[in-house]
Design an enzyme around this catalytic site. Structure first.
Site, PDB file in Angstrom:
ATOM      1  N   CYS A   8       0.789  -1.283   0.054  1.00 17.74           N
ATOM      2  CA  CYS A   8      -0.520  -0.435  -0.131  1.00 17.74           C
ATOM      3  C   CYS A   8       0.979   1.251  -0.147  1.00 17.74           C
ATOM      4  CB  CYS A   8      -1.128   0.167   1.240  1.00 17.74           C
ATOM      5  SG  CYS A   8      -0.103  -0.438   2.966  1.00 17.74           S
ATOM      6  N   GLY A   9       2.034   0.735  -1.164  1.00 18.33           N
ATOM      7  CA  GLY A   9       2.905   2.061  -1.422  1.00 18.33           C
ATOM      8  C   GLY A   9       3.531   2.454   0.569  1.00 18.33           C
TER       9      GLY A   9
END
Length: 289
Positions: free
Chosen positions: A87-88
């Site tokens: 998720c980055g």
């Protein structure tokens, strides 16, 4: 120049990765709708709860143990992250904010302990030696009883005098593209300050039964549960939004890589065809000679 087979294998591999990132984007999108609805439904409740606490705090008499302000020597941080990655930089920003706070508190000579919620927080601080309790694999299916367990643990630690202050670090959900790391103080519970811009003289005065002090004794622990649960809900929604963005970027990157590899494949194929033609022409000229 790489061979045709190598380039073709790379294109197939990146194409499969693109399919996976597309699927993960769709799954995150479906989960986000539920998490966002849950968050938006809970926010008005948390707001009204805070307003009730504000009104009660102005009417009560006596001291409450959970509102006792002390000389802060020990601080406990509740760090809330997701259980899963991909998720980055979502979890990295939360961990970075928590680490900055730890460094600041220790520079002031205060002792710091941690309660980690989510696998990523536990992994980030497992070597720090500061983790007092860790709650893993709950962010995908957490309920209010999970928040009650966490808040109960920090409450007992505060009442026993082990810590003088408790804070929570999480990511506040602003929009699909913005989830900002946030820090809030849970204990001691401080009633909202009312300055000149506070309640006007036309505010309604309530009569409480039983007394505000008795009601406050029951509501203060619930207030902690609400605060912890609210932080977990915000992180859950932010996680899915960040994963959607990360998987969308990954899919676009796969498309760019496939485009570049396709150009390389065409160049390699053209070079191979040119080489074959040169061999044919050379052989024909040799036969003529």
């Amino acid at each position: 120049m790489p061979g045709l087979k190598d380039v073709k294998n790379k294109i197939e591999g990146v194409s499969k990765t693109s399919q996976i990132t597309k699927a993960m984007n769709m799954v995150a999108s479906a989960k986000l709708r539920g998490a966002q609805e849950r968050m938006e439904t809970f926010r008005p409740y948390a707001k009204k709860f805070a307003e009730a606490m504000e009104d009660l705090s102005g009417s009560m008499s006596g001291n409450q143990p959970l509102m006792e302000v002390r000389d802060v020597q020990a601080v406990e941080l509740i760090v809330v992250t997701s259980d899963r990655g991909l998720c980055g930089s979502f979890n990295a920003h939360i961990v970075s904010r928590a680490q900055q706070l730890i460094d600041q508190l220790e520079a002031e000579g205060k002792e710091v302990s941690l309660i980690t919620v989510g696998n990523k927080a536990a992994q980030a601080f497992k070597r720090s030696g500061k983790i007092r309790a860790s709650y893993k694999d709950i962010m995908g299916t957490f309920q209010m009883f999970n928040a009650r367990e966490i808040s109960g643990s920090v409450t007992l630690n505060f009442l026993s005098g082990e810590v003088d202050e408790v804070r929570v670090v999480y990511a506040h959900f602003f929009s699909m593209a913005k989830q900002r790391p946030t820090e809030e103080t849970l204990l001691p519970i401080k009633p909202p300050e009312q300055g000149e811009g506070g309640k006007s003289g036309t505010a309604v005065e309530y009569i409480y039964e039983p007394s505000p002090t008795e009601i406050m004794e029951a509501l203060l622990p619930l207030h902690l549960n609400v605060q912890v649960y609210h932080a977990m809900i915000e992180v859950a929604a932010g996680e899915h939004a960040a994963r959607m963005a990360a998987m969308d970027n990954a899919t676009n990157a796969c498309g760019d890589i496939i485009k570049d590899l396709t150009q390389l494949y065409n160049k390699a194929r053209q070079a191979a065809i040119t080489g074959d033609l040169m061999d044919i022409v050379g052989g024909a000229e040799a036969l003529k000679g």
